[in-house]
Write an enzyme that holds these catalytic residues in place. Structure first.
Site, PDB file in Angstrom:
ATOM      1  N   ASP A 106       0.865  -1.170   0.000  1.00  0.00           N
ATOM      2  CA  ASP A 106       0.000   0.000   0.000  1.00  0.00           C
ATOM      3  C   ASP A 106       0.906   1.226   0.000  1.00  0.00           C
ATOM      4  O   ASP A 106       1.326   1.662   1.058  1.00  0.00           O
ATOM      5  CB  ASP A 106      -0.901  -0.034   1.238  1.00  0.00           C
ATOM      6  N   GLU A 139      -0.441  10.584   1.175  1.00  0.00           N
ATOM      7  CA  GLU A 139      -1.835  10.173   1.011  1.00  0.00           C
ATOM      8  C   GLU A 139      -2.401   9.677   2.330  1.00  0.00           C
ATOM      9  O   GLU A 139      -3.545   9.964   2.691  1.00  0.00           O
ATOM     10  CB  GLU A 139      -1.932   9.081  -0.057  1.00  0.00           C
ATOM     11  N   GLU A 140      -1.574   8.892   3.028  1.00  0.00           N
ATOM     12  CA  GLU A 140      -2.014   8.335   4.298  1.00  0.00           C
ATOM     13  C   GLU A 140      -2.259   9.465   5.297  1.00  0.00           C
ATOM     14  O   GLU A 140      -1.461  10.387   5.424  1.00  0.00           O
ATOM     15  CB  GLU A 140      -0.954   7.373   4.861  1.00  0.00           C
ATOM     16  N   ASP A 163      -5.148   1.475  -5.574  1.00  0.00           N
ATOM     17  CA  ASP A 163      -4.885   1.638  -4.145  1.00  0.00           C
ATOM     18  C   ASP A 163      -5.988   1.005  -3.310  1.00  0.00           C
ATOM     19  O   ASP A 163      -6.556   1.637  -2.422  1.00  0.00           O
ATOM     20  CB  ASP A 163      -4.753   3.130  -3.818  1.00  0.00           C
ATOM     21  N   HIS A 344      -1.789  -1.625   6.579  1.00  0.00           N
ATOM     22  CA  HIS A 344      -1.639  -0.822   7.800  1.00  0.00           C
ATOM     23  C   HIS A 344      -1.360  -1.697   9.024  1.00  0.00           C
ATOM     24  O   HIS A 344      -1.560  -1.240  10.152  1.00  0.00           O
ATOM     25  CB  HIS A 344      -2.874   0.064   8.048  1.00  0.00           C
TER      26      HIS A 344
END
Length: 368
Positions: A106, A139-140, A163, A344
């Site tokens: 990711d 982005e996160e 994504d 994550h």
């Protein structure tokens, strides 16, 4: 014959995930990708972002094609933490980390797939449509890089973000909007042993509000969560202040507004009841998007998946991505799965077969 060079694809992916790039620290990965894209014949532009956001930059790249049409492909370059010092392990066709970090699939699985597809098309000298790329920072935690992306450079009328997780063939056509709340409750300090009744405990105020608040899964389109709580300095002091961060998400803008109003109003009522001060900073993180199944972009994607024997499926998601921002800015964008799983977390993994499959999809899509 797909032409996908599995070993080259895996080697490139491993190279990328070994580059530390937690959000805000994307300079090394951005520099590497800018050089590699240039070697593939892309015209590359480094797009500055706020210094406070990242030490790196957004990337825009363009590769002219001989077929009609143009599509923007997009991935983010950053990872969540712990994402430094990643040691990838390949076992039984699965790539994972050594368990001390995330893997970084990711979203580097998407980047590797895009670049492998381009290599295949060039090696086979296959005509393809014009390809534009948007690789974003940070982005996160807020989709910040895409918010600062210079959209004036983009000539395409459609885009694909790579994504998401799930089976290969998953097309995210609906995604939620998100509202962020930063709440500060101001109580009144007092000695907890000598005169607690003279104080106003900010935690008590928050507890009363939260006990009356509808959270977690609201309905099949709406969620809400309180994720950060900070307060207190000592057990012998009535807690004078408390800081909380919360969010609400929904696929429906009216439901999102109603949930946010409910959360804000509940905090207000509890603060009034106890005589506490209250400040709430409510900000829209991103808006929802919904693309119909019969949209030409979705149909193009379906056709490419079917050509390789994969059954495409459209669905909604509860997560946001750069696709939310691009749609908000007027660029029709869907989000596709690369097969990433358990993202994550330190158990994150991706199957090599899925990486090959999404790369194969891109060759079909771009060459059709």
């Amino acid at each position: 014959m797909t032409g996908i060079n599995q070993q080259r694809l895996v080697d490139h992916f491993i190279e990328l995930v070994k580059i530390d790039s937690e959000s805000g620290n994307e300079k090394a990965i951005a520099e590497t990708l800018a050089e590699q894209l240039g070697q593939l014949g892309f015209r590359v532009q480094r797009l500055p972002v706020d210094d406070a956001l990242s030490n790196g930059f957004n990337l825009y790249a363009r590769l002219p094609g001989s077929l009609p049409g143009s599509t923007l492909l997009s991935c983010h370059m950053d990872t969540v933490s712990p994402g430094n010092g990643i040691t990838p392990i390949i076992e039984n066709g699965i790539i994972r980390s050594d368990g001390t970090t995330i893997l970084g699939g990711d979203d580097k699985s998407g980047i590797a797939a895009i670049m492998e597809a381009i290599r295949v098309l060039q090696h086979q000298n296959r005509p393809h449509q014009t390809v534009e790329l948007a690789f974003t920072v940070y982005e996160e935690g807020g989709l910040h890089g895409s918010k600062q992306f210079d959209m004036s450079l983009i000539e395409s009328g459609q885009a694909i973000v790579l994504d998401s997780g799930g089976d290969i063939g998953t097309i995210i056509t609906t995604a939620p909007g998100q509202q962020n709340l930063k709440i500060t409750l101001e109580g009144k300090p007092a000695h907890a042993g000598l005169a607690p009744e003279q104080g106003i405990n900010a935690l008590t105020v928050a507890a009363e509000a939260i006990s009356k608040m509808t959270l977690s899964r609201i309905d099949n389109e709406t969620t809400a969560n309180i994720g950060i709580v900070r307060g207190g300095n000592a057990t012998n002091i009535v807690m004078p202040s408390l800081y909380l961060e919360a969010e609400a998400r929904s696929l429906d803008d009216h439901k999102l507004a109603a949930q946010v109003h409910h959360m804000v109003d509940t905090f207000k009522q509890a603060a009034t009841h106890h005589g506490a001060g209250l400040n709430i900073d409510s900000q829209r993180a991103y808006n929802a998007y919904r693309i119909e199944d019969n949209h030409p972009l979705v149909e193009q994607i379906r056709t490419a998946f079917c050509a390789m024997g994969v059954e495409p499926k459209t669905r909604a998601t509860g997560g946001g991505s750069d696709a939310n921002i691009f749609n908000e800015k007027g660029l029709t964008t869907v989000n596709l799965s690369t097969g990433m799983a358990k993202v994550h977390t330190t158990e994150e993994q991706i199957a090599i077969d899925d990486m090959v499959a999404i790369s194969q999809f891109l060759t079909h899509f771009l060459a059709s």
